[in-house]
Scaffold this active site. Structure first.
Site, PDB file in Angstrom:
ATOM      1  CD  GLU A 152       3.863   0.158   5.620  1.00 32.99           C
ATOM      2  OE1 GLU A 152       2.990   0.451   5.069  1.00 32.99           O
ATOM      3  OE2 GLU A 152       4.365   0.235   6.856  1.00 32.99           O
ATOM      4  CD  GLU A 182       0.994   5.220   9.178  1.00 32.66           C
ATOM      5  OE1 GLU A 182       0.260   5.721   9.648  1.00 32.66           O
ATOM      6  OE2 GLU A 182       1.235   4.598   8.015  1.00 32.66           O
TER       7      GLU A 182
HETATM    8  C1  XIL Z   1      -2.472  -2.025   7.248  1.00 30.65           C
HETATM    9  C2  XIL Z   1      -3.045  -3.413   6.663  1.00 30.65           C
HETATM   10  O1  XIL Z   1      -2.653  -3.606   5.339  1.00 30.65           O
HETATM   11  C3  XIL Z   1      -4.245  -4.109   7.317  1.00 30.65           C
HETATM   12  O2  XIL Z   1      -4.373  -5.230   6.768  1.00 30.65           O
HETATM   13  C4  XIL Z   1      -4.384  -3.692   8.508  1.00 30.65           C
HETATM   14  O3  XIL Z   1      -5.683  -4.067   9.200  1.00 30.65           O
HETATM   15  C5  XIL Z   1      -4.141  -2.358   9.042  1.00 30.65           C
HETATM   16  O4  XIL Z   1      -2.689  -2.231   8.689  1.00 30.65           O
HETATM   17  N1  XIL Z   1       0.551   1.934   6.974  1.00 30.65           N
HETATM   18  C6  XIL Z   1       1.119   0.861   7.580  1.00 30.65           C
HETATM   19  C7  XIL Z   1       0.510  -0.421   7.491  1.00 30.65           C
HETATM   20  O5  XIL Z   1       2.277   1.137   8.333  1.00 30.65           O
HETATM   21  O6  XIL Z   1       0.724  -1.251   8.924  1.00 30.65           O
HETATM   22  C8  XIL Z   1      -1.003  -0.368   7.148  1.00 30.65           C
HETATM   23  O7  XIL Z   1      -1.325  -1.767   7.071  1.00 30.65           O
HETATM   24  C9  XIL Z   1      -1.140   0.387   6.038  1.00 30.65           C
HETATM   25  C10 XIL Z   1      -0.609   1.843   6.156  1.00 30.65           C
END
Ligand code: XIL
Length: 355
Positions: free
Chosen positions: A269, A153
């Site tokens: 994701e 990101e």
């Molecule tokens: C989130 C996880 O789901 C949580 O459990 C953690 O506390 C924080 O990160 N984009 C991403 C992921 O790249 O790493 C994030 O995941 C969600 C948004």
């Protein structure tokens, strides 16, 4: 009249039929996707592996794992200079025991960092806090992690920079060069891993997403021209069932531009937020499945796409108070399996997209 002989014959036939069904493997998404040369898997956490129902479903459905939070810096280096790899190692052990591959998420992000980090970056040798961490973590998993989200990101066109970069504490401290440094350091520490730039914002069809896609293409083009070792684009794939939708034409054109750069593409994701819709579970499940199918049909249509991971496998472990919205007291239904680990319409939509 049903004679005893006839009854025994029918009972025997029924048993044979049942055996033949039982013999046909109840295929998971991993097998269906593999027939198309695609790796399907999901993010997981070690506490989930203690749940035997879930662990069995995970072994059946996933061919690749990533760590939902246990390989973020807050989990690995809570205390400056001492590394805790237990979470990632636990997931890696499960992956290896079940013939799965394992991907690393993530080395550099502006969230989920230990509280001491930003202060430490004010010191003169700040660069060491970036490069030593990458070298230590990518080195620990070298040969066992097939791909790394090296940076996560880093684009945010809304921040107003000409290069579209997110004005994070990393950028403020080092300037854009931190990204090149991160990839070169990861390359040295993990020469066998595919190095991925992971982000969200290219999936949907709104004007902001148009800007994001343009910024992403420019970022990748310029980085590759500088010789930055980026091998793939990771698209997080967080969708919304009742919000802005994917524009298949725009997405397809974007993916083709990425492919032409010689990059691979991973969906890293994927999930579909079902907040904002009606209460009816059947309506929500249908909308989630449709959104997933429309997205994956385009993603899988491009030969550069090599993997699809969902951000979890079952609704059982979604923690709504986190970064996902709780549905007015009801729980999100964003993933292929429901909270009983039963397959949902989203599972069937993904199976069709893979097939
Ligand atoms: C989130 C996880 O789901 C949580 O459990 C953690 O506390 C924080 O990160 N984009 C991403 C992921 O790249 O790493 C994030 O995941 C969600 C948004």
């Amino acid at each position: 009249m049903l004679t005893r002989r006839l009854f025994l014959e029918m009972a025997g036939a029924a048993a044979t039929l049942r055996a033949s069904f039982a013999a046909v493997p109840d295929e998971g998404l991993r097998a269906i996707a593999a027939r198309r040369g695609i790796l399907y898997g999901c993010a997981a956490a070690t506490y989930e592996l203690k749940d035997s129902t879930f662990a069995a479903a995970l072994a059946q459905e996933a061919a690749i794992l990533s760590a939902e939070y246990e390989m973020k810096r807050a989990a690995i280096e809570p205390v400056r200079g001492s590394y805790d790899f237990s979470g990632g190692d636990g997931l890696l052990a499960f992956a290896r025991a079940h013939g799965m591959s394992f991907r690393g998420h993530t080395l550099v992000w502006h969230h989920s960092n230990p509280p001491w980090l930003e202060d430490a970056l004010q010191s003169a040798d700040a660069e060491a806090f970036l490069t030593n961490y990458i070298a230590a973590v990518a080195g620990h998993y070298e040969g066992r992690v097939t791909s790394w989200d090296v940076v996560n990101e880093v684009l945010q066109p809304q921040d107003g920079r000409a290069d579209g970069l997110r004005n994070s504490f990393w950028l403020k401290r080092f300037g854009p060069e931190y990204i090149d440094l991160a990839f070169h350091t990861a390359r040295s520490a993990a020469p066998h891993a595919m190095l991925v730039y992971n982000d969200w914002g290219c999936e949907l069809g709104a004007p902001d997403n148009d800007r994001f896609r343009a910024a992403t293409l420019k970022f990748l083009d310029d980085a590759l021209a500088r010789g930055v070792p980026i091998h793939a684009l990771g698209m997080q794939g967080h969708l919304s069932a009742f919000g802005t939708q994917v524009d298949q034409k725009k997405l397809s054109a974007f993916l083709e531009a990425v492919r032409r750069m010689g990059l691979k593409i991973l969906v890293t994701e994927h999930d579909v937020d079902d907040s904002g819709g009606p209460l009816d579970v059947a309506v929500r499940d249908r909308a989630v499945a449709d959104a997933s199918r429309r997205f994956l049909d385009v993603m899988l249509d491009n030969p550069a796409t090599i993997a699809v991971l969902t951000w979890g496998l079952s609704d059982r472990f979604i923690d709504p108070p986190g970064w996902r919205d709780r549905l007015a007291g009801r729980y999100p239904r964003m993933l292929p399996l429901d909270s009983d680990c039963a397959r949902k319409p989203m599972w069937r939509a993904m199976a069709k997209a893979f097939a």
